[in-house]
Design a protein around this motif. Structure first.
Motif, PDB file in Angstrom:
ATOM      1  N   THR A 301      46.130  41.121  56.498  1.00  0.00           N
ATOM      2  CA  THR A 301      47.436  40.477  56.406  1.00  0.00           C
ATOM      3  C   THR A 301      47.371  39.068  55.844  1.00  0.00           C
ATOM      4  O   THR A 301      48.411  38.415  55.693  1.00  0.00           O
ATOM      5  N   GLY A 302      46.198  38.560  55.535  1.00  0.00           N
ATOM      6  CA  GLY A 302      46.069  37.202  55.022  1.00  0.00           C
ATOM      7  C   GLY A 302      46.631  37.065  53.624  1.00  0.00           C
ATOM      8  O   GLY A 302      46.701  38.035  52.842  1.00  0.00           O
ATOM      9  N   TRP A 308      47.669  35.672  47.081  1.00  0.00           N
ATOM     10  CA  TRP A 308      46.807  34.918  46.185  1.00  0.00           C
ATOM     11  C   TRP A 308      45.768  35.795  45.491  1.00  0.00           C
ATOM     12  O   TRP A 308      45.253  35.410  44.438  1.00  0.00           O
ATOM     13  N   ARG A 309      45.409  36.921  46.086  1.00  0.00           N
ATOM     14  CA  ARG A 309      44.434  37.866  45.519  1.00  0.00           C
ATOM     15  C   ARG A 309      43.064  37.237  45.312  1.00  0.00           C
ATOM     16  O   ARG A 309      42.360  37.527  44.333  1.00  0.00           O
ATOM     17  N   THR A 310      42.656  36.372  46.226  1.00  0.00           N
ATOM     18  CA  THR A 310      41.344  35.718  46.106  1.00  0.00           C
ATOM     19  C   THR A 310      40.324  36.284  47.083  1.00  0.00           C
ATOM     20  O   THR A 310      39.254  35.694  47.251  1.00  0.00           O
ATOM     21  N   PHE A 335      41.216  36.635  36.854  1.00  0.00           N
ATOM     22  CA  PHE A 335      42.203  37.713  36.914  1.00  0.00           C
ATOM     23  C   PHE A 335      41.530  39.071  37.107  1.00  0.00           C
ATOM     24  O   PHE A 335      42.131  39.995  37.655  1.00  0.00           O
ATOM     25  N   VAL A 336      40.268  39.206  36.678  1.00  0.00           N
ATOM     26  CA  VAL A 336      39.548  40.464  36.907  1.00  0.00           C
ATOM     27  C   VAL A 336      39.265  40.636  38.394  1.00  0.00           C
ATOM     28  O   VAL A 336      39.448  41.726  38.954  1.00  0.00           O
ATOM     29  N   LEU A 337      38.838  39.567  39.068  1.00  0.00           N
ATOM     30  CA  LEU A 337      38.602  39.640  40.508  1.00  0.00           C
ATOM     31  C   LEU A 337      39.903  39.879  41.264  1.00  0.00           C
ATOM     32  O   LEU A 337      39.914  40.572  42.289  1.00  0.00           O
ATOM     33  N   GLU A 338      41.009  39.324  40.775  1.00  0.00           N
ATOM     34  CA  GLU A 338      42.302  39.575  41.405  1.00  0.00           C
ATOM     35  C   GLU A 338      42.707  41.037  41.260  1.00  0.00           C
ATOM     36  O   GLU A 338      43.294  41.624  42.180  1.00  0.00           O
ATOM     37  N   ASP A 724      36.588  26.668  48.000  1.00  0.00           N
ATOM     38  CA  ASP A 724      38.003  26.673  47.635  1.00  0.00           C
ATOM     39  C   ASP A 724      38.132  27.330  46.273  1.00  0.00           C
ATOM     40  O   ASP A 724      37.463  26.904  45.311  1.00  0.00           O
ATOM     41  N   PRO A 725      38.976  28.382  46.145  1.00  0.00           N
ATOM     42  CA  PRO A 725      39.140  29.019  44.826  1.00  0.00           C
ATOM     43  C   PRO A 725      39.649  28.067  43.759  1.00  0.00           C
ATOM     44  O   PRO A 725      39.405  28.290  42.567  1.00  0.00           O
TER      45      PRO A 725
END
Length: 806
Positions: A301-302, A308-310, A335-338, A724-725
């Motif tokens: 749920t974070g 943020w998709r991080t 964006f690939v990791l997201e 921190d991303p």
């Protein structure tokens, strides 16, 4: 021309033979009519595929023969019209649903295919063996009384009273090592399919026992493994492709004077679900596997997962988990990791729905199984997750439908070289029989024939097979009628095996044949000398004991009633377990109105079905920690034990706070990481665990070093780092805290150490940030008071351990 109207009634011997085979296709495939002017238009291509392939392979001229018209041979395009061989036809999996009736669809949704269960049994045995080997590398440290958790500590603090733990029987290395060997042997027999049900139960009991012996080492993969083994106990994993279904236990009854009958052209069953087994355990399997990911999806749920998709980036930043592939993956754009984060979250939430699709059930279930397998391949290749990556690929494979085997795999394995292969063995030697059973169970396709040698007297008495003095142990014949003997027969079996064909050239080297034949003859001679096939006495048969008529009827009825009552009791037990698991997961997700009653909690603990699926939930941690063990030797030298793999190689380096390039090597393996994370940091009762860990380090170091090189005292500290991303290249230090201070022995005041002083081991817990430890203590009075207090605490702990042992 034989499947169309072009022949105009012209019959030949060849056409009659092919017509009979097509009639066999009609009977096996359930086709009502394949002859007639419009039969090729009415019938689907897939109905004739397997039959025509076999006929064309058997009759090479069939594809071009259609009879003569006006003195010219007419080309027959029936094969092209019925089953085109272009790329669209090869990838077409949606042209026809595999299930035709409602009962077949329900069987696919809530049943398991025998071939899938056989594959699952093999990979499950490999998974259990790998888990035993992984744990076995630290038997002394984790499972003996001299390690980090003694039996007294385990029984008083961590073992539930409902558990059955055979590993608590022994406290020495030898006893625990023998238990591990027995555990590995049970997993190996499960792999082979020998007494499958018995060894599945033993694997479950031993796996839960070794997990309960030291609960600080467990993680999500261990929970996944034990719930999978629990459901596997109630499924017939040894029905096919096992020693239980081979000639070791079941030998086909063929009369001596009967001739070898021709094999059917098509091996497809009349019903798509004829290979399915359905019971309450197969009903629960997809729900349990789906619950692993659905419950995990509820916990994620974070904002790192949802907005943020991080989450993927944070997971790959942890100190211990990332692999070399993860470091390469971090170089890809954000964006690939997201996209990976969104894909993992979506598939965990909605992927299990494909297990129960009412349309295209087999196709969508195959896609779901492949999706979860590739998901865990990604996990295992990028993160060090122990057995979680392996069992995540093993468990969903049991849900593979029969459509996968009938459409993709088996048609590519069924060639004339394999289906027409016949292998015979000398049944009077158990070693030879076991080799034949092993070939039949794991390495040959089901259509290959494996029979005792005396069943074919014409082959056994062939003059070209017995012109040598050595006894005949194996014979084989291929689809071209060539006969092989002994090692040549084994080489022929390897050539037709889908798995052993790379090893077939070994049987052409004289050195390998000499060594293999010598070892085989030695094993057979130790057992009993074999007979020649023509001199064999008749095989002994099992003779039923002659009971009286009354006793036989009474025994038969009693056995039947007992079997029925046992099945009903077992069914009720599985239903109760399913209800308890549903309630347990619902409470874990925090659904309103759901509670776990006392009987459910007792049942879950007794069966080891208690589970929690909170992997990287509600978000992956953004703050990481690195251990530092600040130690002083007896000479006063200031050293550091944790970096450079010190506590596993029993060495040290000059004191430093640098973590080093490869932090994951300092933990040795995933089990040690979970122990230090769960036991030393986050457990609700950390003091006994920290004291046991401190005593273990003192004993091991001081047993290896003498004099001034002995370990005197040490502190365990944690250094925190945050990521921190927004600034991916930076790692900010976030403070430190002291976990534990330990004294291995008390230094004497007069410069000479007494025997009693040398064995004192003191411990003190530190909470929060404190000043670094200093060797010199201000004031002798304070030192004496501290030593007396530590001595009283130590005596209290030892008295408690002594009472627990009694």
């Amino acid at each position: 021309g034989l499947v169309s109207r072009r022949t105009r009634g012209k019959k030949t011997a060849k056409s009659n033979k092919i017509t009979q085979e097509l009639q066999s296709c009609r009977e096996i495939g359930g086709i009502e009519s394949i002859f007639g002017p419009k039969s090729t238009k009415k019938r689907s291509r897939s109905v004739f595929r397997s039959c025509l392939d076999s006929i064309i392979d058997r009759w090479p001229g069939f594809a071009s023969y259609s009879g003569k018209k006006n003195g010219k041979v007419q080309q027959n395009h029936a094969r092209v019209a019925i089953m085109p061989r272009n790329w669209r036809d090869r990838i077409d999996i949606w042209s026809k649903e595999y299930e035709k009736t409602l009962s077949e669809r329900l069987s696919v949704m809530f049943g398991l295919d025998y071939r899938s269960m056989a594959w699952f049994r093999v990979v499950l045995g490999v998974c259990v063996m790998s888990d035993v080997l992984n744990r076995g590398s630290d038997i002394y440290a984790h499972y003996t009384d001299s390690g980090v958790m003694s039996r007294s500590l385990a029984t008083t603090e961590f073992v539930n009273e409902l558990w059955i733990v055979p590993h608590l029987t022994f406290g020495t290395f030898t006893g625990v090592f023998l238990l591990f060997c027995f555990h590995f042997l049970c997993a190996f027999f499960l792999f082979l399919g020998y007494r499958t049900r018995t060894f599945t139960v033993l694997c479950f009991l031993l796996t839960t026992s070794v997990q309960a012996r030291n609960v600080m080492l467990n993680h999500g993969g261990d929970i996944y493994l034990r719930v999978t083994l629990f459901l596997a106990m109630f499924c017939p994993l040894g029905k096919v492709a096992s020693i239980d279904s081979s000639v070791w236990f079941k030998r086909p009854e063929i009369k001596e004077d009967s001739k070898k009958t021709e094999k059917p052209i098509s091996h497809r069953k009349t019903s798509p679900t004829s290979n399915y087994f359905v019971n309450l355990a197969t009903f629960a399997f997809p729900f349990q596997i789906g619950a692993v990911y659905t419950v995990s999806w509820f916990h994620k749920t974070g904002l790192e997962w949802t907005t943020w998709r991080t989450a993927t980036w944070l997971s790959l930043q942890m100190e211990f988990f990332p692999t070399l592939a993860a470091k390469l993956m971090l170089n890809s754009p954000m964006f690939v990791l997201e996209m990976f984060t969104a894909a993992v979250l979506w598939w965990e939430g909605f992927g299990p729905c494909f297990f129960f699709s009412p349309v295209y059930t087999s196709q969508l279930r195959t896609i779901a199984v492949a999706g979860f397998v590739f998901l865990h391949i990604g996990f295992a290749s990028n993160l060090r997750l122990g057995t979680f990556g392996i069992i995540g690929m093993v468990a969903p494979s049991v849900l593979l439908p029969g459509w996968f085997w009938d459409t993709f795999l088996l048609p590519r394995l069924r060639t004339n070289e394999r289906t027409e292969f016949s292998f015979q063995f000398n049944p009077y030697s158990k070693v030879v029989t076991f080799i034949a059973a092993l070939l039949q169970a794991l390495f040959l396709i089901p259509e290959s024939t494996v029979l005792p040698m005396h069943r074919y007297p014409s082959l056994a008495s062939s003059p070209n097979l017995h012109e040598y003095d050595t006894p005949t142990l194996f014979t084989a014949s291929d689809y071209k009628g060539r006969n092989y003997r002994n090692l040549a027969a084994l080489g022929a079996a390897c050539r037709v095996s889908p798995l052993l064909y790379p090893f077939a050239p070994l049987f052409e080297f004289n050195a390998f044949k000499y060594v293999f034949w010598t070892m085989l003859r030695l094993a057979i001679t130790i057992e009993s000398p074999p007979y020649l096939p023509q001199d064999c006495p008749p095989l002994p048969h099992f003779v039923r004991r002659k009971y009286t008529h009354f006793f036989h009827n009474y025994y038969k009825s009693f056995k039947k009633s007992t079997k029925v009552s046992f099945r009903w009791t077992l069914s009720l037990f599985i239903v109760a377990c399913c209800v308890a698991v549903v309630h347990w997961n619902a409470v874990d997700v925090k659904f309103d109105g759901w509670e776990v009653s006392d009987w459910m909690r007792s049942l879950m603990w007794a069966t080891h079905l208690d589970q929690s699926w909170k992997m990287f939930s509600p978000k992956p941690p953004s703050t990481h920690f690195v251990f530092n063990i600040d130690a002083y030797l007896d000479s006063g030298e200031h050293v550091e034990l944790f970096s450079n793999e010190g506590i596993w190689t029993w060495s040290w380096v000059p004191y430093t706070t640098e973590k080093g390039p490869n932090v994951w090597r300092n933990f040795k393996n995933h089990r040690w990481f979970k122990y230090m994370e769960n036991g030393l940091c986050y457990h609700s009762k950390p003091d006994p665990l920290r004291l046991g860990f401190g005593r273990y380090l003192c004993r091991e170091y001081n047993n290896r070093y003498e004099g001034d090189q002995r370990l005197h005292t040490f502190h365990i500290r944690r250094f925190y780092e945050s990521v921190d991303p927004a600034h991916p290249e930076e790692r900010k230090e976030n403070g430190q805290d002291y976990i534990w201070e330990h004294f291995c022995f008390e230094k004497p005041k007069n410069g000479t150490e007494t025997e009693d002083d040398a064995v004192h081991e003191e411990g003190e817990d530190h909470e929060g940030n404190e000043e670094p430890f200093e060797e010199n203590v201000e004031g002798e009075n304070n030192e004496n008071e501290q030593n007396e207090q530590n001595q009283q605490e130590l005596e209290g702990v030892e008295n408690q351990e002594q009472k627990a042992e009694e």
